[in-house]
Enzyme design. Structure first.
Site, mmCIF file in Angstrom:
data_model
loop_
_atom_site.group_PDB
_atom_site.id
_atom_site.type_symbol
_atom_site.label_atom_id
_atom_site.label_comp_id
_atom_site.label_asym_id
_atom_site.label_seq_id
_atom_site.Cartn_x
_atom_site.Cartn_y
_atom_site.Cartn_z
ATOM 1 N N HIS A 4 0.843 -1.206 0.000
ATOM 2 C CA HIS A 4 0.000 0.000 0.000
ATOM 3 C C HIS A 4 0.869 1.242 0.000
ATOM 4 O O HIS A 4 2.088 1.166 0.169
ATOM 5 C CB HIS A 4 -0.930 0.016 1.228
ATOM 6 C CG HIS A 4 -0.227 0.082 2.563
ATOM 7 N ND1 HIS A 4 0.070 -1.035 3.305
ATOM 8 C CD2 HIS A 4 0.236 1.139 3.277
ATOM 9 C CE1 HIS A 4 0.681 -0.676 4.422
ATOM 10 N NE2 HIS A 4 0.803 0.641 4.433
ATOM 11 N N HIS A 51 -6.047 -2.174 4.026
ATOM 12 C CA HIS A 51 -5.926 -0.984 3.165
ATOM 13 C C HIS A 51 -5.052 -1.222 1.950
ATOM 14 O O HIS A 51 -4.048 -1.921 1.995
ATOM 15 C CB HIS A 51 -5.456 0.249 3.940
ATOM 16 C CG HIS A 51 -4.101 0.166 4.564
ATOM 17 N ND1 HIS A 51 -3.634 -0.940 5.220
ATOM 18 C CD2 HIS A 51 -3.111 1.082 4.647
ATOM 19 C CE1 HIS A 51 -2.418 -0.696 5.676
ATOM 20 N NE2 HIS A 51 -2.075 0.509 5.335
ATOM 21 N N HIS A 109 4.604 7.179 3.056
ATOM 22 C CA HIS A 109 5.399 5.958 2.885
ATOM 23 C C HIS A 109 4.810 5.029 1.839
ATOM 24 O O HIS A 109 3.643 5.131 1.485
ATOM 25 C CB HIS A 109 5.553 5.198 4.207
ATOM 26 C CG HIS A 109 4.275 4.617 4.763
ATOM 27 N ND1 HIS A 109 3.489 5.281 5.675
ATOM 28 C CD2 HIS A 109 3.653 3.426 4.553
ATOM 29 C CE1 HIS A 109 2.446 4.522 5.995
ATOM 30 N NE2 HIS A 109 2.509 3.387 5.326
ATOM 31 N N HIS A 161 0.556 -1.238 14.887
ATOM 32 C CA HIS A 161 -0.451 -0.194 14.696
ATOM 33 C C HIS A 161 -1.756 -0.663 15.336
ATOM 34 O O HIS A 161 -2.121 -1.833 15.186
ATOM 35 C CB HIS A 161 -0.805 -0.041 13.214
ATOM 36 C CG HIS A 161 0.239 0.549 12.356
ATOM 37 N ND1 HIS A 161 0.813 1.761 12.595
ATOM 38 C CD2 HIS A 161 0.800 0.105 11.207
ATOM 39 C CE1 HIS A 161 1.674 2.030 11.634
ATOM 40 N NE2 HIS A 161 1.696 1.043 10.789
ATOM 41 N N TYR A 207 9.254 1.288 10.287
ATOM 42 C CA TYR A 207 9.435 2.353 9.289
ATOM 43 C C TYR A 207 10.911 2.709 9.184
ATOM 44 O O TYR A 207 11.628 2.735 10.184
ATOM 45 C CB TYR A 207 8.678 3.620 9.698
ATOM 46 C CG TYR A 207 7.185 3.481 9.624
ATOM 47 C CD1 TYR A 207 6.502 3.700 8.438
ATOM 48 C CD2 TYR A 207 6.453 3.152 10.756
ATOM 49 C CE1 TYR A 207 5.127 3.583 8.371
ATOM 50 C CE2 TYR A 207 5.065 3.035 10.700
ATOM 51 C CZ TYR A 207 4.417 3.250 9.505
ATOM 52 O OH TYR A 207 3.062 3.141 9.447
ATOM 53 N N GLU A 242 7.972 1.192 4.656
ATOM 54 C CA GLU A 242 7.449 0.411 5.778
ATOM 55 C C GLU A 242 7.524 -1.056 5.368
ATOM 56 O O GLU A 242 7.283 -1.385 4.201
ATOM 57 C CB GLU A 242 5.979 0.796 6.038
ATOM 58 C CG GLU A 242 5.286 -0.053 7.113
ATOM 59 C CD GLU A 242 3.793 0.284 7.307
ATOM 60 O OE1 GLU A 242 3.151 0.778 6.350
ATOM 61 O OE2 GLU A 242 3.292 0.040 8.409
#
Ligand code: M3P
Ligand code: FE
Length: 314
Positions: free
Chosen positions: A150, A206, A220, A252, A261, A271
């Site tokens: 993503h 996502h 990112h 997260h 990261y 990431e």
């Protein structure tokens, strides 16, 4: 029908040799071609199309465009009509504009980020092939990233002027590109201002995300790894290669992703991300994070916002 997944990202890099070394040695990608303009193309071992990353020489870091793959060629015409009807201008780029890539539909999101849609890219196969494949190839290097997962785009958000490109982008990608919302951060006195959103086309939490900030940019690009242990190992690789780590392995709250990261040599944030989080579905209730709990959404363990994390981007 429509968008099937993220296809590639075109990043600007200031030192091509250093960038190539980073994406090969740290992420474990392989260079698949180079064009006459000096753009370098790479793929991960578990990806089957020719490239998912295009590096362009530049004097400034950042993202030129992000491209999503659609299921078939006719989708490009359908989507062009829908995007134009929404009031966004599109440009048709003929086949061969990018090597090994079919025709592309080019437009800007309300935030200003350039997005492209394409239906065809040269198939080269994964490193393990598709007949009686091994679970992983013998020549894995670095973190051994599976695929580009993503991207997270920073969008202008200014409560003073009422500009909220997070909300505008979210509305556009939902109404026109048929993404569905999985998670959002709501802030402001009435708790109704979308300061960040996560949206999907696949069954992962996502495929794109938007976060509000003072100016547009790239926060990112993220690569998929299998497990928490792979995240730890990717951090070891970063220490061994003196890669600049931004946030050491953590989780997260948003998406439940296991994460680390770091930066490429030009300062573009990367990431590595593991865990499917949950099965994203259109009828799954949208997860909302309120302003007081935003810190836990981003870094679940400490629950603390790290200013540099949202203030530093390309
Ligand atoms: C992710 C993710 C920010 C949150 C980022 C979350 C920038 O990167 O993959 O869920 O606030
Ligand atoms: Fe991410």
């Amino acid at each position: 029908m429509g968008i099937s997944r993220i296809g590639h990202v075109n990043l600007r890099v200031m030192d091509m040799a250093a960038a190539l070394k980073h994406y090969e040695k740290v992420l474990g990608m392989k260079k698949t071609m180079e064009d006459k303009h000096g753009n370098v193309y790479l793929k991960c071992w578990d990806e089957w199309d020719k490239y998912s990353l295009m590096l362009s020489p530049s004097d400034q870091a950042g993202m030129n465009h992000v491209a999503y793959k659609v299921e078939n060629d006719a989708n490009l015409d359908d989507l062009q009509k829908k995007i134009e009807a929404y009031g966004i201008t599109t440009t048709s780029l003929p086949e061969g504009t990018l090597p090994s890539t079919g025709r592309m539909l080019q437009f800007n999101l309300p935030s200003g980020h350039e997005m492209r849609l394409y239906a065809m890219k040269e198939y080269v196969g994964t490193e393990v092939g598709s007949t009686n494949p091994d679970p992983w190839p013998d020549n894995i290097t670095g973190a051994g990233a599976h695929w580009l997962d993503h991207c997270l785009l920073m969008c202008e958000l200014n409560p003073e002027t009422g500009i909220n490109k997070v909300a505008e982008n979210t509305k556009f990608v939902m109404e026109v590109l048929d993404f569905f919302l999985t998670e959002q951060v709501l802030v402001g006195p009435d708790g109704d201002m979308q300061a960040a959103t996560w949206l999907a086309r696949t069954t992962t939490p996502h495929d794109i995300a938007f976060v509000g900030g003072p100016r547009m940019g790239l926060h990112h690009i993220a690569y998929f790894l299998d497990s928490w242990h792979d995240i730890l190992k990717s951090a070891d690789v970063m220490a061994k290669t003196k890669t600049r780590i931004d946030v050491t392995p953590t989780r997260h709250g948003i998406t439940r992703g296991e994460t680390i990261y770091f930066f490429d040599p030009s300062g573009n944030r990367n990431e590595t991300f593991a865990g499917l989080g949950y099965l994203a579905q259109r009828d799954r209730p949208v997860t909302t994070w309120t302003e007081e709990h935003m810190g836990s959404g981003i870094f679940y363990h400490t629950g603390e916002m790290v200013p540099s994390f949202t203030e530093v981007y390309t």
